[in-house]
Design a protein around this motif. Structure first.
Motif, PDB file in Angstrom:
ATOM      1  N   TYR A  17       0.851  -1.178   0.000  1.00 46.45           N
ATOM      2  CA  TYR A  17       0.000   0.000   0.000  1.00 46.45           C
ATOM      3  C   TYR A  17       0.892   1.235   0.000  1.00 46.45           C
ATOM      4  O   TYR A  17       1.983   1.225   0.571  1.00 46.45           O
ATOM      5  CB  TYR A  17      -0.905   0.034   1.237  1.00 46.45           C
ATOM      6  CG  TYR A  17      -1.982  -1.022   1.235  1.00 46.45           C
ATOM      7  CD1 TYR A  17      -2.894  -1.096   0.188  1.00 46.45           C
ATOM      8  CD2 TYR A  17      -2.091  -1.933   2.284  1.00 46.45           C
ATOM      9  CE1 TYR A  17      -3.886  -2.073   0.188  1.00 46.45           C
ATOM     10  CE2 TYR A  17      -3.074  -2.906   2.288  1.00 46.45           C
ATOM     11  CZ  TYR A  17      -3.967  -2.965   1.240  1.00 46.45           C
ATOM     12  OH  TYR A  17      -4.943  -3.932   1.239  1.00 46.45           O
ATOM     13  N   GLY A  18       0.445   2.258  -0.633  1.00 47.89           N
ATOM     14  CA  GLY A  18       1.227   3.482  -0.667  1.00 47.89           C
ATOM     15  C   GLY A  18       0.350   4.707  -0.746  1.00 47.89           C
ATOM     16  O   GLY A  18      -0.865   4.635  -0.967  1.00 47.89           O
ATOM     17  N   GLU A  30       4.868   7.142  -1.155  1.00 51.06           N
ATOM     18  CA  GLU A  30       5.380   6.824   0.180  1.00 51.06           C
ATOM     19  C   GLU A  30       4.765   5.507   0.643  1.00 51.06           C
ATOM     20  O   GLU A  30       3.543   5.341   0.609  1.00 51.06           O
ATOM     21  CB  GLU A  30       5.018   7.957   1.147  1.00 51.06           C
ATOM     22  CG  GLU A  30       5.597   7.776   2.537  1.00 51.06           C
ATOM     23  CD  GLU A  30       5.203   8.920   3.452  1.00 51.06           C
ATOM     24  OE1 GLU A  30       6.083   9.475   4.123  1.00 51.06           O
ATOM     25  OE2 GLU A  30       4.000   9.251   3.479  1.00 51.06           O
ATOM     26  N   SER A  31       5.617   4.571   1.061  1.00 53.09           N
ATOM     27  CA  SER A  31       5.140   3.254   1.481  1.00 53.09           C
ATOM     28  C   SER A  31       5.965   2.782   2.677  1.00 53.09           C
ATOM     29  O   SER A  31       6.827   3.501   3.186  1.00 53.09           O
ATOM     30  CB  SER A  31       5.243   2.255   0.332  1.00 53.09           C
ATOM     31  OG  SER A  31       6.607   1.984   0.041  1.00 53.09           O
ATOM     32  N   SER A  32       5.708   1.544   3.094  1.00 52.79           N
ATOM     33  CA  SER A  32       6.480   0.969   4.203  1.00 52.79           C
ATOM     34  C   SER A  32       7.933   0.744   3.812  1.00 52.79           C
ATOM     35  O   SER A  32       8.802   0.583   4.679  1.00 52.79           O
ATOM     36  CB  SER A  32       5.847  -0.357   4.654  1.00 52.79           C
ATOM     37  OG  SER A  32       5.854  -1.288   3.586  1.00 52.79           O
ATOM     38  N   LEU A  33       8.230   0.755   2.512  1.00 51.72           N
ATOM     39  CA  LEU A  33       9.594   0.606   2.028  1.00 51.72           C
ATOM     40  C   LEU A  33      10.287   1.947   1.822  1.00 51.72           C
ATOM     41  O   LEU A  33      11.411   1.998   1.327  1.00 51.72           O
ATOM     42  CB  LEU A  33       9.597  -0.175   0.699  1.00 51.72           C
ATOM     43  CG  LEU A  33       8.962  -1.577   0.747  1.00 51.72           C
ATOM     44  CD1 LEU A  33       8.946  -2.192  -0.639  1.00 51.72           C
ATOM     45  CD2 LEU A  33       9.722  -2.467   1.729  1.00 51.72           C
ATOM     46  N   GLY A  34       9.623   3.020   2.167  1.00 45.37           N
ATOM     47  CA  GLY A  34      10.178   4.354   1.977  1.00 45.37           C
ATOM     48  C   GLY A  34       9.540   5.042   0.780  1.00 45.37           C
ATOM     49  O   GLY A  34       8.489   4.625   0.276  1.00 45.37           O
ATOM     50  N   GLU A  35      10.178   6.104   0.322  1.00 50.20           N
ATOM     51  CA  GLU A  35       9.686   6.830  -0.846  1.00 50.20           C
ATOM     52  C   GLU A  35      10.181   6.141  -2.113  1.00 50.20           C
ATOM     53  O   GLU A  35      11.378   5.919  -2.282  1.00 50.20           O
ATOM     54  CB  GLU A  35      10.154   8.284  -0.813  1.00 50.20           C
ATOM     55  CG  GLU A  35       9.578   9.074   0.362  1.00 50.20           C
ATOM     56  CD  GLU A  35       9.993  10.536   0.315  1.00 50.20           C
ATOM     57  OE1 GLU A  35      10.735  10.915  -0.615  1.00 50.20           O
ATOM     58  OE2 GLU A  35       9.570  11.304   1.201  1.00 50.20           O
ATOM     59  N   SER A  53      -4.502   7.014  -2.021  1.00 52.49           N
ATOM     60  CA  SER A  53      -4.029   5.712  -1.564  1.00 52.49           C
ATOM     61  C   SER A  53      -4.027   4.768  -2.756  1.00 52.49           C
ATOM     62  O   SER A  53      -5.033   4.653  -3.471  1.00 52.49           O
ATOM     63  CB  SER A  53      -4.943   5.160  -0.455  1.00 52.49           C
ATOM     64  OG  SER A  53      -4.887   5.996   0.682  1.00 52.49           O
ATOM     65  N   VAL A  54      -2.886   4.095  -2.977  1.00 51.38           N
ATOM     66  CA  VAL A  54      -2.728   3.266  -4.166  1.00 51.38           C
ATOM     67  C   VAL A  54      -2.223   1.887  -3.778  1.00 51.38           C
ATOM     68  O   VAL A  54      -1.677   1.678  -2.682  1.00 51.38           O
ATOM     69  CB  VAL A  54      -1.751   3.912  -5.172  1.00 51.38           C
ATOM     70  CG1 VAL A  54      -2.307   5.223  -5.690  1.00 51.38           C
ATOM     71  CG2 VAL A  54      -0.378   4.137  -4.524  1.00 51.38           C
ATOM     72  N   LEU A  55      -2.430   0.946  -4.700  1.00 51.31           N
ATOM     73  CA  LEU A  55      -1.908  -0.408  -4.553  1.00 51.31           C
ATOM     74  C   LEU A  55      -0.692  -0.544  -5.449  1.00 51.31           C
ATOM     75  O   LEU A  55      -0.756  -0.266  -6.642  1.00 51.31           O
ATOM     76  CB  LEU A  55      -2.973  -1.443  -4.925  1.00 51.31           C
ATOM     77  CG  LEU A  55      -2.547  -2.910  -4.842  1.00 51.31           C
ATOM     78  CD1 LEU A  55      -2.219  -3.287  -3.398  1.00 51.31           C
ATOM     79  CD2 LEU A  55      -3.645  -3.817  -5.404  1.00 51.31           C
ATOM     80  N   LEU A  56       0.452  -0.972  -4.852  1.00 56.59           N
ATOM     81  CA  LEU A  56       1.720  -1.042  -5.572  1.00 56.59           C
ATOM     82  C   LEU A  56       2.148  -2.484  -5.804  1.00 56.59           C
ATOM     83  O   LEU A  56       1.833  -3.382  -5.015  1.00 56.59           O
ATOM     84  CB  LEU A  56       2.819  -0.336  -4.770  1.00 56.59           C
ATOM     85  CG  LEU A  56       2.606   1.132  -4.408  1.00 56.59           C
ATOM     86  CD1 LEU A  56       3.716   1.597  -3.493  1.00 56.59           C
ATOM     87  CD2 LEU A  56       2.537   1.981  -5.660  1.00 56.59           C
ATOM     88  N   VAL A  64       8.610  -0.535  -9.650  1.00 58.52           N
ATOM     89  CA  VAL A  64       7.467  -0.160  -8.803  1.00 58.52           C
ATOM     90  C   VAL A  64       6.342   0.293  -9.732  1.00 58.52           C
ATOM     91  O   VAL A  64       6.502   1.232 -10.509  1.00 58.52           O
ATOM     92  CB  VAL A  64       7.831   0.965  -7.813  1.00 58.52           C
ATOM     93  CG1 VAL A  64       6.629   1.300  -6.937  1.00 58.52           C
ATOM     94  CG2 VAL A  64       9.030   0.564  -6.962  1.00 58.52           C
ATOM     95  N   TRP A  65       5.204  -0.373  -9.608  1.00 53.18           N
ATOM     96  CA  TRP A  65       4.069  -0.076 -10.474  1.00 53.18           C
ATOM     97  C   TRP A  65       2.841   0.231  -9.619  1.00 53.18           C
ATOM     98  O   TRP A  65       2.563  -0.460  -8.646  1.00 53.18           O
ATOM     99  CB  TRP A  65       3.758  -1.258 -11.393  1.00 53.18           C
ATOM    100  CG  TRP A  65       4.896  -1.611 -12.296  1.00 53.18           C
ATOM    101  CD1 TRP A  65       5.925  -2.485 -12.029  1.00 53.18           C
ATOM    102  CD2 TRP A  65       5.135  -1.084 -13.600  1.00 53.18           C
ATOM    103  NE1 TRP A  65       6.786  -2.541 -13.094  1.00 53.18           N
ATOM    104  CE2 TRP A  65       6.329  -1.692 -14.086  1.00 53.18           C
ATOM    105  CE3 TRP A  65       4.470  -0.182 -14.425  1.00 53.18           C
ATOM    106  CZ2 TRP A  65       6.858  -1.411 -15.330  1.00 53.18           C
ATOM    107  CZ3 TRP A  65       4.990   0.094 -15.671  1.00 53.18           C
ATOM    108  CH2 TRP A  65       6.168  -0.499 -16.117  1.00 53.18           C
TER     109      TRP A  65
END
Length: 207
Positions: A17-18, A30-35, A53-56, A64-65
């Motif tokens: 999630y981002g 921005e996600s749990s893995l950083g920017e 809010s997007v699904l990555l 990264v898509w």
């Protein structure tokens, strides 16, 4: 075979999630893995906006898509966007565009090809620099027609006009040219002129 399996495991993506934090000059999420710098997947038609809010989909090679937009940060118009040409096709069915309020089409050129076109509208307004039509037959039925133009020219081979009741023509001046025979037939004819009436011809029959 084992090499293909290991390669597939290495490239296996994971879902995250981002939240979109930048859209100008590229997409940054921005996600749990950083920017992360992301690209919009072809299947994601909705344009991401800041705060969405997007699904990555993230793979180990740095790809990264954005697969889809899950929710919007603020209420506003939703834009569907694709790169290149787009075709909407409905096989063995119909296609309907429906809007509760307004439907707008903006294009440098538009074309409509159909065997039959039906338009039903309470009011139609047309503004154009040039209007050109080429039709084999025109049938028009209207309660009232009001035409206003600076100059009006009509060219036909044969012209027939039928007025059931009253016909009125008002003009500052009027000229009528007939190459051969002009026939005026009526039960009563009245010519009223404030000044001169001139009838000129080689042979005049009256009575």
């Amino acid at each position: 075979m084992n090499n293909l399996a290991r390669k597939h495991e290495t490239l296996a993506p994971q879902l995250e999630y981002g939240r979109v934090i930048l859209v100008d000059g590229g997409l940054v999420v921005e996600s749990s893995l950083g920017e992360l710098e992301a690209q919009k997947a072809v299947s994601c038609l909705v344009c991401p906006e800041v705060g969405d809010s997007v699904l990555l989909s993230v793979d180990t090679q740095g790809g990264v898509w954005i697969l889809s937009v899950l929710s919007r940060a603020e209420a506003g118009p939703t834009a569907l966007e694709v790169e290149g040409d787009l075709t909407l096709r409905s096989k063995n069915g119909s296609l309907t565009f429906a809007a509760d309020e307004e439907l707008t089409c903006i294009s440098s050129k538009a074309a409509l090809h159909s065997d039959e076109v039906e338009i039903s509208a309470g009011k139609v307004s047309l503004t154009s620099r040039l209007f050109s039509s080429n039709v084999e037959r025109v049938k028009k039925v209207a309660g009232n027609v009001d035409e206003i133009s600076r100059e009006f020219t009509r060219r036909v081979v044969n012209y027939f006009r039928f007025t059931k009741e009253h016909e009125d023509c008002q003009a500052e001046s009027r000229r009528q040219l007939v190459d051969e025979t002009l026939t005026i037939q009526s039960k009563n004819t009245m010519i009223v002129s404030e000044e001169h009436v001139k009838i000129d011809g080689e042979l005049i029959h009256m009575g």
